[in-house]
Write an enzyme that holds these catalytic residues in place. Structure first.
Site, PDB file in Angstrom:
ATOM      1  N   ALA A   8       1.744  -1.500   0.175  1.00  0.00           N
ATOM      2  CA  ALA A   8      -0.135  -0.008  -0.120  1.00  0.00           C
ATOM      3  C   ALA A   8       0.829   1.307   0.026  1.00  0.00           C
ATOM      4  O   ALA A   8       1.994   1.656   0.355  1.00  0.00           O
ATOM      5  CB  ALA A   8      -1.180  -0.209   1.272  1.00  0.00           C
ATOM      6  N   HIS A   9       0.237   2.468  -0.409  1.00  0.00           N
ATOM      7  CA  HIS A   9       1.050   3.113  -0.367  1.00  0.00           C
ATOM      8  C   HIS A   9       1.471   3.832   1.053  1.00  0.00           C
ATOM      9  O   HIS A   9       1.376   3.861   1.915  1.00  0.00           O
ATOM     10  CB  HIS A   9      -0.076   4.782  -0.371  1.00  0.00           C
ATOM     11  CG  HIS A   9      -1.289   4.410   1.101  1.00  0.00           C
ATOM     12  ND1 HIS A   9      -1.040   5.388   2.142  1.00  0.00           N
ATOM     13  CD2 HIS A   9      -2.546   3.714   1.309  1.00  0.00           C
ATOM     14  CE1 HIS A   9      -1.578   5.518   3.654  1.00  0.00           C
ATOM     15  NE2 HIS A   9      -2.635   4.762   2.316  1.00  0.00           N
ATOM     16  N   ASN A  10       2.783   5.192  -0.008  1.00  0.00           N
ATOM     17  CA  ASN A  10       4.140   5.084   1.440  1.00  0.00           C
ATOM     18  C   ASN A  10       4.645   3.804   2.057  1.00  0.00           C
ATOM     19  O   ASN A  10       5.459   4.285   2.987  1.00  0.00           O
ATOM     20  CB  ASN A  10       3.333   5.902   2.507  1.00  0.00           C
ATOM     21  CG  ASN A  10       3.196   7.322   2.307  1.00  0.00           C
ATOM     22  OD1 ASN A  10       1.456   7.172   1.935  1.00  0.00           O
ATOM     23  ND2 ASN A  10       3.416   8.540   2.256  1.00  0.00           N
TER      24      ASN A  10
END
Length: 348
Positions: A247-249
């Site tokens: 997922a993001h980051n």
């Protein structure tokens, strides 16, 4: 290829490997195979342990063995040529390369490829049928872009990187040298970012970046999402299996291995040399230390200290999980014992 020729090519590749001491055993080897499937003319390997008995059962003409004199004696008794090494599986991985080379087409650009005029192409690259490469993309030397790949604007792809058929590289993605992206993977797709409002969910645009460092491999139908701001990063030489969600980051360090169906929620930080087995789930913002191993289906809702081996959901130390599992099997018996003791107390 004669076995002695194979031995000579392999022996320098792993420290302290040694050639067979039986020069009369020099069979022709035409292929490699699993030890339980090998037939005459094939080379296989055994790591010891529970597989040691396979020496007696295999029909292989040659084996790569651990430093185990008993196994060597068994192989000699069966007229099986052998080479020993502390790392049989690693040496076998090198042996496979003597008999198999992955498909790598000759350089060239297929006439059906759609390539923007601003794209910068390196030397000796291959671009297959129906590939789409948007404006501002840079592709390094000796890269291989297979059929139906779509590369969005501004993407950077390093030297000798391979993009297999039907994968997608979204904008704001940077892929290093010697990477492999397998079919169906999506790199730089939008992170899952929505803000609740009285009228429903407001979409937060994902304006961040994805960086895959050198030597990263991403399996089929896996996704590495870009964030709203900042960078999602996969570290050098990390290997990710099929059907994995990053997922993001997320920040993944070097030399990690993630098996199929692993899922990392947003903002997870993963240290070096971490191994996540199949279907491991990691909660939002969790930090996983260097050298952690999580067994299959482990749920990680919190930080894990470096070097821990964890299992179960929620994650607990593996030794504790094994003890608890042993007790769990005895619960019906323990329950009956407890009932008898309770009855005695009530009657006394």
């Amino acid at each position: 290829m004669k076995f002695n020729e194979i031995s000579e090519k392999l022996s320098p590749l792993v420290t302290n490997s040694s050639l067979t001491t039986h020069p009369d055993l020099n069979p022709d080897i035409t292929a490699v195979a699993a030890v339980d499937e090998a037939v005459t003319g094939q080379l296989s390997y055994i790591e010891g342990g529970k597989f040691a008995a396979m020496v007696q059962k295999t029909a292989a003409s040659a084996l790569i063995l651990p430093r185990d004199e008993a196994l060597q004696a068994q192989a000699t008794e069966k007229d099986i040529a052998w080479i020993t090494t502390p790392e049989p599986r690693l040496l076998f991985a090198h042996a496979i390369k003597l008999f198999y080379q992955p498909f790598h087409p000759s350089p060239g650009i297929h006439p059906t490829a759609v390539i923007d005029s601003s794209v910068k192409l390196g030397k000796d690259i291959y671009i297959g049928p129906h590939v789409v490469i948007e404006q501002g993309v840079t592709i390094g030397d000796n890269a291989c872009i297979h059929a139906n790949v779509v590369i969005y604007p501004g993407v950077s792809i390093g030297d000798r990187t391979i993009l297999h058929a039907n994968c997608t590289i979204h904008e704001r993605s940077q892929i290093g040298d010697n990477c492999v992206i397998h079919s169906g993977a999506a790199i730089g797709s939008e992170g899952f970012g929505f803000v609740p409002t009285p009228d429903g969910w407001f979409k937060m645009e994902q304006s961040g970046y994805v960086v895959l460092e050198d030597g990263v491999e991403i399996g089929c139908n896996s996704a590495v999402d870009r964030p709203a701001v900042g960078t999602t990063r996969v570290g050098r030489n990390t290997k990710i299996d099929n059907l994995v969600q990053v997922a993001h980051n997320c920040q993944i360090s070097e030399n990690c291995v993630f098996a199929s169906q692993v899922g990392l929620a947003g903002g997870v930080k993963v240290g070096k040399r971490v191994i996540l087995a199949g279907q491991v789930g990691v909660a939002n913002q969790a930090n996983i230390g260097d050298g952690v191993i999580a067994s299959a289906q482990t749920g990680i809702p919190h930080d894990i200290a470096p070097g821990e081996i964890v299992s179960s959901s929620p994650a607990v130390p593996n030794k504790l999980y094994l003890k608890a599992s042993a007790i769990y099997k005895r619960l019906p018996e323990m329950y009956q014992t407890l009932k008898r003791l309770q009855k005695k107390l009530e009657e006394s």
